[in-house]
Structures are given as C-alpha cells and as structure tokens.
Design a protein around this motif. Structure first.
Motif, PDB file in Angstrom:
ATOM      1  N   UNK A 275       0.905  -1.168   0.000  1.00 20.93           N
ATOM      2  CA  UNK A 275       0.000   0.000   0.000  1.00 20.93           C
ATOM      3  C   UNK A 275       0.934   1.205   0.000  1.00 20.93           C
ATOM      4  N   UNK A 276       1.002   1.907  -1.128  1.00 20.72           N
ATOM      5  CA  UNK A 276       2.109   2.840  -1.339  1.00 20.72           C
ATOM      6  C   UNK A 276       1.786   4.252  -0.806  1.00 20.72           C
ATOM      7  N   UNK A 277       2.015   4.391   0.475  1.00 19.69           N
ATOM      8  CA  UNK A 277       1.739   5.677   1.127  1.00 19.69           C
ATOM      9  C   UNK A 277       2.768   5.920   2.231  1.00 19.69           C
ATOM     10  N   UNK A 278       2.855   7.144   2.697  1.00 17.25           N
ATOM     11  CA  UNK A 278       3.526   7.436   3.970  1.00 17.25           C
ATOM     12  C   UNK A 278       2.561   8.298   4.782  1.00 17.25           C
ATOM     13  N   UNK A 279       2.318   7.915   5.999  1.00 17.28           N
ATOM     14  CA  UNK A 279       1.391   8.606   6.917  1.00 17.28           C
ATOM     15  C   UNK A 279      -0.013   8.716   6.327  1.00 17.28           C
TER      16      UNK A 279
END
Ligand code: PTT
Ligand code: SF4
Length: 611
Positions: free
Chosen positions: A406-410
């Motif tokens: 799941x390509x996210x940060x925060x």
C-alpha cells in the motif's frame, strides 16, 4: 507591516458569522505567510477534532509575494486537518482567487462550521455572502465553474470541489480554472463535509507595498530573464512531462503499483508523444512559463497533463495510451479527485485483484474497468467504496500482507517516483510534513546525478537544505517553485522582492533556517498532538521498497537497505534537533520561538513516547 493586508477573514458556516481580524506583525515576521500562517492557525484552533466534524477549518492562506506583479505569484496554500492522514494537510494551487483575496484586503480566509445545506461563499471586498448552492451540488468542477461564471461574471477567482469532495472521498482535492488542482490530502472532502461547494473571490483594492516602482522594475526584469533562460523553450514545450523519459531511464517511473521503475510502453506516454498531440498551454496567473499541457483526450475533450498525473494514471496502472490517460486525468479534474492518490488506489486495486485478495477482476491497463471503478469510488459501490478511503485504509480493510504494497507514507499516497534505489528521496517522502509528497524536497534529481547508492549524511544535509527552501520558505511565500527549480531563476530574487514589498531586509539564509525550521517543527508537533500512535515508524516508506526488488531494468534485483535507511533517519532527527522518536525537544521548540508547544504536544499525546 507593508506588503501584507494585515487581515484575516473568518466565516462560520454554522451561524453565518463573519469577522475580520487583525494579523499581528509578530505572526507575519514569525510565520511569513501561506503554510506558516496555516500551521499556526491549525495548531492554535484545530485540536484533536475529527477532520469531518464542523470543528475542522479550511484555511486559504497567501503570503507577501501573492498577487504581486512579480513572476509566478498567483498561488495560494489551502490547509486543514486531513481526513486522509489525520495530520496536517495542505496543497499549493495556482488560482485567480489568490490575487483577488489580497486585492479584497485579506491575507487569509478561514472557513469554519458547517452549513445546513449546500452553499458557496462569495467574498467581494468588504461584502461576504453565503449563497445557497443546492443547484450546484452534484455538478462536476467544469460545469460548476461555468455556472458560477455565468452568474457572477468572469472576473472572479473560483475554488471548487467536485462530486469527490461532496461524497467525502478522502483524497478529494480542490480545483480552480478547470485544471489547477491543490489539496492532495483530502481538502476537497473537508469542504464537502461543510456543504461548501465553492469559494468565489473578487477584489478591487491594491496591496500596500513599500516601494511599488522598485517592485515593477524588478518584476519586468524577472519576466524577461525567465524567457531568456536556456531551458525555457523546452519547458514551454513539455513542462513537467519531460520527466517521463528521465524517470524511465533512471528506473524510477512508478509502474504496476511501484513494483517496477521502468515501463515497456513509456514512449507512448512521454514528452515527445505529448508534443505530437498537444493543442495548447495553460497555467496559473502571473506566470510567463505556463506549464499546463493541453491535449485532446480520447473523448475529444481538453485535458491538462503533468508528469505526476501521467505517471500515476499511466504506467502505474499499466495504461499505454496517452489520450486515454488524459481522459482519466480529465475525469479526475471533473470529479475533483487527486490524480496521484487516484492512480495509487487504482494500482492497489489491480494488485489486490491479481493476487486474488478480492473477488473483483480489475486488470492492469483495462481502460473500461478503470473508468467504471472511478465511478464506483464516487458512488460508494464495490471495491470503489474501499479505495475511496485511500490505500492505507484499503489495506487495513483487505488485510493479509497488503500493507507491504500500500504505497503511502502517513496515509498520503506516494507521488510519482519509485525509490527502490533512491534513499534520499525515500527519506524525503517519509519526512514531508503532509505525507508522501515530492513538493518539499525533490531531491531525487540531485541524488541520481551524484551517487544514488550512497546513504551518507551529506544526503540528509541536502534534504534538510531543500526542505528549508521549498517546504519552509517557498510554501510560506506561496510562490511557484518551478522557475527556481526548472529554470534556475535564482533565489536571490526573493530578498530583492521582499525588500521592495516590505521595506525590511530579508536575510535568505537566516529565514530558511529560522522560519523554515519553526514551521517544520510546529507541523511535526501537530502530527504528534493529533495522533496518539505517532512514532518513528511513521517516517518510513512502505515495505515494498525494502523487500521486493524490481524485476527489470538497470536496478533489477536491488532494494533499499532498512538498516542504512534507519541510520539516515537518525541523522535527520539529529540535524533537526528532534529526539530519536522523531519528536521536537522542548529546547528545540523554545529556541524556535514555540514556547508552550512542547507541553501541549505531550499533554495530548498518549502512549508511544514512554516505551
Ligand atoms: C499537487 C499535485 C501535483 S504536483 C500534480 S502534478 W506536479 C497533480 N495535479 C493534479 C491535477 O492536475 N488534477 C488532479 N485532479 N489532481 C492532481 N493532483 C496532483 O497534485 C501545479 C504545479 C505542479 S504540477 C507542481 S509539481 C508544482 N507544485 C508546487 C508546489 O507544491 N508548491 C509550490 N510553491 N509551487 C509549485 N509549483 C508547481 O505547481 P498539491 P497547480 Mg497543486 C490537473 O497542490 O496538493 O500540492 O498537489 O497546483 O496550480 O495545479 O500547479 O508534476
Ligand atoms: Fe503555474 Fe506552471 Fe507557471 Fe508554476 S510554472 S506558476 S505551476 S503555470
């Protein structure tokens, strides 16, 4: 202080109350404008609230350079507590509304409360009206813009949301002028939660500057210097789209949900292809290097292309036809959905389908299925409903190992640079104050041209230098960064402009450090105050980049090193004078003029820091 209107306009949609408040010189000197004002207001006024509650606020914030006669000054920051991330969220949008807000006599507009029914807000100099907007509800952003212009004339600035914001899609953004987009972390949904379809601004005054003649002289010089820059012609031809070839060549073009960094069909999507089908250019006010590339999409409608949109709605989801990608982009603009997050959510859905984690058949590059899925996001149907919450929430819903890709940060979806072998860019995404955006530090260009394999401390120093300039100062001034980055226009212009505007000496180096660091630490404190669970792990990119190498191209077989990344993160905290949990210390906050922030941050913050 000269150069500022010195006023904040506050509108409460619950009770219709309007107030005009003075903004002190201390705030102007300490926070400069734009993001700085927004961070201060959110810290002071939006505490531990649900982003969709009426206690959240939308802040439209300008800086001293906004609306001035100088190049690239037609931008504003829109900020709020983000429903996508739960932390500080902002975006920087080019819009006539920025100029008009200042001409109307305000540096900042704060919208709070919640209207009982759909409405739009109209600010015309002193006059502020909340107007019934039921007839606009459900209209896409292009239709609504036309209706509002028909009714109020063309000489207005309009910021509006589409069905995405109305339906509270957590990555809905704000659109202006049929193609400018801002507020990636769901700021369109915050407007939607307030039943606020649009904000219209009209202003007829002038900005009280110290020396207008000097400013005009500098502006004239600036505009002609921009045109003479070596890269100008190419920039005008391709704008940000020149990045497609560069990214593919350097194996950082997001492909198949960031699994790969090269795309077999990249030539179908690149700047050369764009030039073949380009029909015109568009851009922000006050800009003579307009970078919006207009093409006719596959349904023969105009669509404005940028690199990020094309990569995320192209290679990242296996699309290999630029006109079809342009149509997806046009749909995103019409619906008011952030094109980057949309591309990431679609890629996530495709990978989940491929891995058999969900029953839906969502194939890479299947244009019809993609269009249907986008409409399902709006309707709240099937898997569309799940991804309407963003990839972090979607991975929590479908479980298994999906959090790894799941390509996210925060909670904010990563923009279009694959970082399997770009540790500094990975750190840039992970420490950006709004989540994984490239806006604060596009360090990947420098990183690849120096030594992309290194994890040295010099990279962390460079990252902080870029964050200070771009995320710190330019976002506070709100001026477009592209002339400085792409054309090498020269940051020394800014002190010259500021001195003509305010009459005060503007020390570039000192401002970057003092104001930039103050704003960064305050935003960091905001994240910590608002999230009990905030910890060092939130400053990490997704597992995919550490664990799953690309299978093709020149970076085949390589990944980020977790251990070395962790060392870089430690240096980052050290250089920012934060502790090793990523938290600004009391001493740091006091040195930055933020007395009292530490106590409040800690008093609200729950469990993690005692471990
Ligand atoms: C920005 C983000 C970007 S950044 C792009 S393309 W880029 C995407 N554009 C979208 C779009 O378009 N439609 C849509 N529905 N969603 C979109 N999401 C994405 O939003 C934009 C330019 C660009 S184009 C960039 S890099 C620069 N960004 C700047 C910045 O952040 N700060 C600054 N001081 N100057 C900047 N100049 C450039 O502005 P967010 P715009 Mg945007 C169709 O706001 O939330 O940061 O998202 O503002 O007026 O459209 O200009 O390759
Ligand atoms: Fe807007 Fe592009 Fe001009 Fe920047 S360079 S002000 S983003 S049109």
């Amino acid at each position: 202080m000269k150069g500022y209107c010195g006023k904040l306009l506050r509108v409460n949609l619950s009770d219709g109350k309007v107030s005009k408040e003075d903004m002190s010189e201390d705030i102007q000197l300490g926070f400069l404008g734009g993001r700085g004002f927004a961070a201060k207001l959110l810290w002071d006024e939006v505490k531990r609230v649900d982003p969709f509650s009426e206690k959240n606020k939308v802040i439209f914030s300008t800086g001293p350079l906004t609306g001035q006669a100088i190049p690239n000054s037609g931008k504003m920051v829109i900020a709020s507590k983000s429903p996508l991330t739960g932390g500080y969220g902002d975006g920087n949008i080019g819009t006539m509304a920025s100029l008009y807000l200042r001409r109307a006599g305000y540096d900042v507009l704060v919208v709070e409360g919640k209207s009982k029914e759909p409405c739009y807000l109209m600010v015309e100099d002193d006059k502020v009206s909340i107007i019934r907007g039921s007839a606009l509800w459900g209209k896409n952003t292009f239709e609504a813009q036309d209706i509002l212009e028909e009714k109020h004339g063309k000489n207005i600035g309009i910021l509006l949301i589409g069905p995405g914001g109305e339906k509270l899609v957590r990555f809905a953004n704000v659109i202006s002028q049929k193609g400018r987009a801002g507020g990636r972390p769901g700021l369109g949904a915050v407007m939607g939660s307030k039943n606020l379809k649009a904000v219209i601004v009209k202003g007829s005054g002038t900005i009280p500057n110290y020396n207008d003649n000097k400013l005009k002289e500098l502006a004239k010089k600036g505009y002609s210097e921009i045109k003479e820059k070596r890269n100008y012609d190419f920039w005008i031809r391709q704008g940000t789209m020149q990045a497609v070839d560069w990214c593919n060549e350097n194996a950082c073009l997001p492909t198949h949900n960031f699994r790969e960094g090269v795309f077999e069909f990249y030539k179908e999507l690149n700047g050369e292809m764009l030039e073949r089908i380009k029909t015109g250019r568009k851009g922000c006010p006050m800009c003579n290097m307009q970078c919006g590339n207009i093409v006719n999409d596959s349904s023969n409608m105009a669509s404005e292309l940028d690199y990020e949109n094309v990569a995320m709605l192209g290679s990242n989801i296996g699309m290999k036809n630029l006109r079809e990608t342009a149509l997806l982009n046009r749909i995103a603009d019409e619906l008011g959905l952030d094109a980057i997050s949309l591309g990431s959510c679609l890629g996530f859905a495709m990978e989940a389908s491929e891995k058999g984690l969900i029953p839906e058949k969502i194939r890479w590059g299947d244009f019809q299925i993609i269009k249907d899925l986008i409409m399902d996001i709006i309707k709240g149907d099937g898997f569309g409903k799940i991804i309407s919450q963003g990839v972090r929430a979607a991975s929590e819903t479908i479980g298994k190992d999906s959090f790894r890709w799941a390509m996210h940060v925060k909670g904010l979806e990563i923009s279009a640079y694959n970082c399997h072998v770009s540790p500094a860019m990975a750190l840039s995404y992970s420490t950006c104050p709004v989540g994984a955006a490239h806006k604060d530090a596009w360090i990947i260009g420098w990183e690849i041209s120096t030594d992309r394999f290194s994890y040295g401390k010099e990279k962390v120093e460079k990252l902080i230098e870029l964050q200070r300039v771009r995320g710190g100062i330019l976002e506070c001034l709100t001026i477009c960064r592209l002339p400085f980055v792409e054309l090498d226009f020269g940051y020394h212009k800014i002190p010259e402009y500021m001195e003509a505007i305010t009459g005060n000496r503007f020390d570039w180096e000192a401002s970057c450090k003092e104001i930039g660091d103050r704003v960064y630490s305050l935003i960091r404190a905001y994240w910590i105050r608002e999230n009990n669970q905030f910890n060092r792990k939130w400053d990490y990119p997704p597992d995919r980049w550490f664990e799953e190498p690309q299978s093709q191209g020149k970076l085949k077989g390589m990944t980020l090193s977790r251990e070395k990344y962790d060392q870089m993160l430690s240096w980052y905290y050290e250089l920012r004078s934060w502790d090793q949990k990523g938290m600004p210390t009391e001493e740091t906050l006091i040195n930055l003029g933020l007395r009292g922030v530490f106590q409040e941050m800690m008093s609200q913050h729950g469990c993690w820091w005692s471990d």
